[in-house]
Design a protein around this motif. Sequence first.
Motif, mmCIF file in Angstrom:
data_model
loop_
_atom_site.group_PDB
_atom_site.id
_atom_site.type_symbol
_atom_site.label_atom_id
_atom_site.label_comp_id
_atom_site.label_asym_id
_atom_site.label_seq_id
_atom_site.Cartn_x
_atom_site.Cartn_y
_atom_site.Cartn_z
ATOM 1 N N SER A 113 1.754 55.989 46.334
ATOM 2 C CA SER A 113 1.657 54.541 46.422
ATOM 3 C C SER A 113 0.604 54.161 47.448
ATOM 4 O O SER A 113 0.029 55.012 48.131
ATOM 5 C CB SER A 113 3.019 53.960 46.833
ATOM 6 N N LEU A 114 0.375 52.871 47.569
ATOM 7 C CA LEU A 114 -0.455 52.312 48.628
ATOM 8 C C LEU A 114 0.481 51.709 49.662
ATOM 9 O O LEU A 114 1.314 50.856 49.336
ATOM 10 C CB LEU A 114 -1.398 51.242 48.063
ATOM 11 N N TYR A 115 0.362 52.162 50.899
ATOM 12 C CA TYR A 115 1.276 51.747 51.957
ATOM 13 C C TYR A 115 0.567 50.849 52.957
ATOM 14 O O TYR A 115 -0.566 51.112 53.355
ATOM 15 C CB TYR A 115 1.835 52.973 52.693
ATOM 16 N N PHE A 116 1.279 49.801 53.370
ATOM 17 C CA PHE A 116 0.754 48.883 54.364
ATOM 18 C C PHE A 116 1.730 48.751 55.526
ATOM 19 O O PHE A 116 2.935 48.602 55.328
ATOM 20 C CB PHE A 116 0.540 47.490 53.771
ATOM 21 N N ARG A 154 -3.530 55.137 51.221
ATOM 22 C CA ARG A 154 -3.280 55.525 49.833
ATOM 23 C C ARG A 154 -2.761 56.954 49.822
ATOM 24 O O ARG A 154 -3.485 57.885 50.153
ATOM 25 C CB ARG A 154 -4.555 55.402 49.004
ATOM 26 N N LEU A 155 -1.510 57.102 49.463
ATOM 27 C CA LEU A 155 -0.836 58.406 49.470
ATOM 28 C C LEU A 155 -0.636 58.888 48.047
ATOM 29 O O LEU A 155 -0.145 58.160 47.190
ATOM 30 C CB LEU A 155 0.529 58.293 50.162
ATOM 31 N N THR A 156 -1.019 60.142 47.832
ATOM 32 C CA THR A 156 -0.756 60.801 46.551
ATOM 33 C C THR A 156 0.068 62.050 46.817
ATOM 34 O O THR A 156 -0.324 62.891 47.641
ATOM 35 C CB THR A 156 -2.070 61.197 45.847
ATOM 36 N N GLY A 183 4.071 44.541 42.925
ATOM 37 C CA GLY A 183 3.703 43.835 44.143
ATOM 38 C C GLY A 183 4.023 44.658 45.379
ATOM 39 O O GLY A 183 4.099 45.884 45.329
ATOM 40 N N LEU A 184 4.222 43.989 46.484
ATOM 41 C CA LEU A 184 4.550 44.661 47.745
ATOM 42 C C LEU A 184 6.045 44.587 47.981
ATOM 43 O O LEU A 184 6.650 43.525 47.882
ATOM 44 C CB LEU A 184 3.832 43.998 48.913
ATOM 45 N N ARG A 185 6.616 45.706 48.351
ATOM 46 C CA ARG A 185 8.042 45.761 48.636
ATOM 47 C C ARG A 185 8.239 46.364 50.026
ATOM 48 O O ARG A 185 7.588 47.349 50.374
ATOM 49 C CB ARG A 185 8.770 46.593 47.577
ATOM 50 N N GLN A 186 9.152 45.785 50.757
ATOM 51 C CA GLN A 186 9.351 46.227 52.134
ATOM 52 C C GLN A 186 10.198 47.496 52.180
ATOM 53 O O GLN A 186 11.248 47.585 51.537
ATOM 54 C CB GLN A 186 10.004 45.137 52.970
ATOM 55 N N ILE A 187 9.759 48.442 53.005
ATOM 56 C CA ILE A 187 10.460 49.717 53.136
ATOM 57 C C ILE A 187 11.414 49.664 54.333
ATOM 58 O O ILE A 187 12.615 49.888 54.217
ATOM 59 C CB ILE A 187 9.456 50.873 53.314
ATOM 60 N N TYR A 188 10.849 49.398 55.492
ATOM 61 C CA TYR A 188 11.602 49.276 56.744
ATOM 62 C C TYR A 188 10.936 48.212 57.594
ATOM 63 O O TYR A 188 9.757 47.914 57.429
ATOM 64 C CB TYR A 188 11.594 50.604 57.533
ATOM 65 N N TYR A 189 11.707 47.667 58.533
ATOM 66 C CA TYR A 189 11.126 46.755 59.495
ATOM 67 C C TYR A 189 11.749 46.997 60.862
ATOM 68 O O TYR A 189 12.787 47.677 60.973
ATOM 69 C CB TYR A 189 11.297 45.295 59.069
ATOM 70 N N SER A 190 11.099 46.421 61.860
ATOM 71 C CA SER A 190 11.587 46.576 63.228
ATOM 72 C C SER A 190 11.418 45.256 63.959
ATOM 73 O O SER A 190 10.332 44.683 63.975
ATOM 74 C CB SER A 190 10.803 47.671 63.947
ATOM 75 N N MET A 191 12.508 44.791 64.555
ATOM 76 C CA MET A 191 12.453 43.529 65.298
ATOM 77 C C MET A 191 11.956 43.745 66.723
ATOM 78 O O MET A 191 11.508 42.791 67.358
ATOM 79 C CB MET A 191 13.843 42.886 65.325
ATOM 80 N N ASN A 192 12.111 44.950 67.234
ATOM 81 C CA ASN A 192 11.665 45.245 68.593
ATOM 82 C C ASN A 192 11.852 46.729 68.846
ATOM 83 O O ASN A 192 12.305 47.476 67.965
ATOM 84 C CB ASN A 192 12.451 44.414 69.613
ATOM 85 N N TRP A 224 6.865 48.026 57.241
ATOM 86 C CA TRP A 224 6.138 48.864 56.286
ATOM 87 C C TRP A 224 6.422 48.368 54.869
ATOM 88 O O TRP A 224 7.577 48.055 54.523
ATOM 89 C CB TRP A 224 6.578 50.320 56.392
ATOM 90 N N TYR A 225 5.348 48.330 54.060
ATOM 91 C CA TYR A 225 5.453 47.946 52.658
ATOM 92 C C TYR A 225 4.793 49.031 51.812
ATOM 93 O O TYR A 225 3.891 49.720 52.263
ATOM 94 C CB TYR A 225 4.704 46.640 52.392
ATOM 95 N N ARG A 226 5.266 49.116 50.586
ATOM 96 C CA ARG A 226 4.529 49.892 49.607
ATOM 97 C C ARG A 226 4.120 48.960 48.458
ATOM 98 O O ARG A 226 4.841 48.017 48.124
ATOM 99 C CB ARG A 226 5.333 51.082 49.078
ATOM 100 N N GLN A 227 2.947 49.236 47.920
ATOM 101 C CA GLN A 227 2.421 48.404 46.849
ATOM 102 C C GLN A 227 2.213 49.260 45.616
ATOM 103 O O GLN A 227 1.482 50.255 45.657
ATOM 104 C CB GLN A 227 1.094 47.752 47.254
#
Lengths: 112, 116
Positions: free
Chosen positions: A87-90, A108-110, A42-51, A34-37
């Motif tokens: 923010s805008l989340y991807f 797009r979250l407000t 720019g885009l910054r990573q929030i969390y990630y998952s390897m599996n 997950w990223y937020r922009q």
Amino acid sequence: EAQVTQNPRYLITVTGKKLTVTCSQNMNHEYMSWYRQDPGLGLRQIYYSMNVEVTDKGDVPEGYKVSRKEKRNFPLILESPSPNQTSLYFCASSLGRGAEAFFGQGTRLTVV
Amino acid sequence: AQKITQTQPGMFVQEKEAVTLDCTYDTSDQSYGLFWYKQPSSGEMIFLIYQGSYDEQNATEGRYSLNFQKARKSANLVISASQLGDSAMYFCAMILRNSGNTPLVFGKGTRLSVIA
């Protein structure tokens, strides 16, 4: 069609009201994130998952939770949203860490 | 930690001309991948091109090519024969291949405007 699907696309909520943004991919990818922009950042990573059941913090994890109970789904949870989470989340998925990342359409979250 | 720098906040280009979007990166790792993404006004992120650090030839994908200069740590995107539909934000990104769980790190982007 290979895709990453996020829902909802647009969301307006009030401070403190728990929300979940869903993310699903149909490519059998192991790696999801997950990223937020934000403007100028720019885009910054929030969390990630390897599996499945393997998640870890990215650069800006405060105020967010994630879970990875199934390979295809990686929801982002805001337990108590605050206006600075507007923010805008991807959501993105990839075959591996060094592979091309496929992005969802964005949410797009407000938070008011 | 790796870092991506895009020094051009905005660029203008005439339709049908070529344009180069700059990207420099900083890492001490030897194994990494470099990506370019396009973000049109609709908001989605579209993958354009990829270059691996050990790839000897510059990557090309249609009108997109990546000018990879490893010694200078630059990975500039070249768009040939610009089209009006190329107007968008462009992001350069990098990932380390061997250094544990590292994220895809993005630059702050360059907004390209193609003029008719």
